[in-house]
Design an enzyme around this catalytic site. Sequence first.
Site, PDB file in Angstrom:
ATOM      1  N   ASP A   9      10.320   5.645   6.225  1.00 23.32           N
ATOM      2  CA  ASP A   9       8.976   6.202   6.317  1.00 23.32           C
ATOM      3  C   ASP A   9       8.305   6.035   4.947  1.00 23.32           C
ATOM      4  OD1 ASP A   9       6.802   7.978   7.176  1.00 23.32           O
ATOM      5  OD2 ASP A   9       7.784   9.509   5.963  1.00 23.32           O
ATOM      6  N   MET A  10       7.002   6.214   4.875  1.00 25.72           N
ATOM      7  CA  MET A  10       6.298   6.066   3.590  1.00 25.72           C
ATOM      8  C   MET A  10       5.906   7.406   2.962  1.00 25.72           C
ATOM      9  SD  MET A  10       6.198   2.893   2.580  1.00 25.72           S
ATOM     10  CE  MET A  10       4.777   2.571   1.534  1.00 25.72           C
ATOM     11  N   ASP A  11       4.909   8.106   3.528  1.00 25.58           N
ATOM     12  CA  ASP A  11       4.427   9.353   2.926  1.00 25.58           C
ATOM     13  C   ASP A  11       5.507  10.428   2.946  1.00 25.58           C
ATOM     14  OD1 ASP A  11       1.748   8.487   2.389  1.00 25.58           O
ATOM     15  OD2 ASP A  11       1.357   8.621   4.532  1.00 25.58           O
ATOM     16  N   GLY A  45       3.165   6.261  10.211  1.00 26.68           N
ATOM     17  CA  GLY A  45       2.025   6.574  11.070  1.00 26.68           C
ATOM     18  C   GLY A  45       0.756   5.887  10.603  1.00 26.68           C
ATOM     19  N   ASP A 215      11.190  12.170   6.697  1.00 28.72           N
ATOM     20  CA  ASP A 215      11.004  13.563   6.260  1.00 28.72           C
ATOM     21  C   ASP A 215      10.283  14.452   7.258  1.00 28.72           C
ATOM     22  OD1 ASP A 215       7.896  14.061   4.718  1.00 28.72           O
ATOM     23  OD2 ASP A 215       8.440  12.224   5.732  1.00 28.72           O
ATOM     24  N   ASN A 218       7.348  13.027  12.992  1.00 31.54           N
ATOM     25  CA  ASN A 218       7.175  11.704  13.617  1.00 31.54           C
ATOM     26  C   ASN A 218       8.312  10.739  13.270  1.00 31.54           C
ATOM     27  OD1 ASN A 218       6.371  11.327  10.950  1.00 31.54           O
ATOM     28  ND2 ASN A 218       4.686   9.975  11.453  1.00 31.54           N
TER      29      ASN A 218
END
Length: 271
Positions: A9-11, A45, A215, A218
């Site tokens: 994931d990124m954020d 997302g 984290d 999603n």
Amino acid sequence: MTVKVIVTDMDGTFLNDAKQYDRDRFQAQFQQLQARNIEFVVASGNQYYQLISFFPELKSQISFVAENGALVFDHGEQIFHGELTKHESQIVIGELLKDKSLNFVACGLESAYVSDQAPEAFVALMSKHYHRLKRVSDYRDIDDVLFKFSLNLPDSDIPNLIDALHVSLDGIMKPVTSGFGFVDLIIPGLHKANGLSRLLKRWNISPQACVAIGDSGNDAEMLKFAHYSFAMGNAGESIKAITRYQTDDNNHQGALNVIQAVLDNTPPFSH
């Protein structure tokens, strides 16, 4: 089993709170991943055009599960996109417009769209996540393939909104949280694990050979899907409960530390 794929994931995961990552460290790691034929996948997302901005020189060498799984790229080639029918998208837009205080972005193949009546602060926030963002006078007039809607609201308002949308949009869209006040409406079944599984099928790789790092809500399906599942130190308890392993938080390079463990064959990757 030997690791063949690392998906992150990124954020709140790959990126620190300043939306940055240690580029030199990752660049060195990425060269080692390539030498070992380990695929690197970004699952977020966020919009594809926003995600590639973090990897300008690598965008055709890595793969992307964008828009929470509604848009999938295999090394620069688009291999899948979700699609709401015109009728379905009009139902969703109609529901969201009922609440005058609700601000939202409609996410499509060509661009994302926001009302020209939306507050400047909301548009500025969404521009960080949607690098292609067009203002429209009426969401109903959008001429694009739509596959996701994104909302941002105070955390305290989220549970009630999700309950309401679960009912009003049942069977059309599913609300998922991605932290930082964001709620995404996704097409049921088109989550990150769905997008990742499309890549694994193309590459003939098993989820057993997959590392996933995340984290928030999603990321849940993806973390359950991959054998080596890691929750960030900053993840919520519900996410930590479904993962096999944990790493450091996003401000202490938790995701890069997992990649390093893969490269160094240290636990849980030691043979």
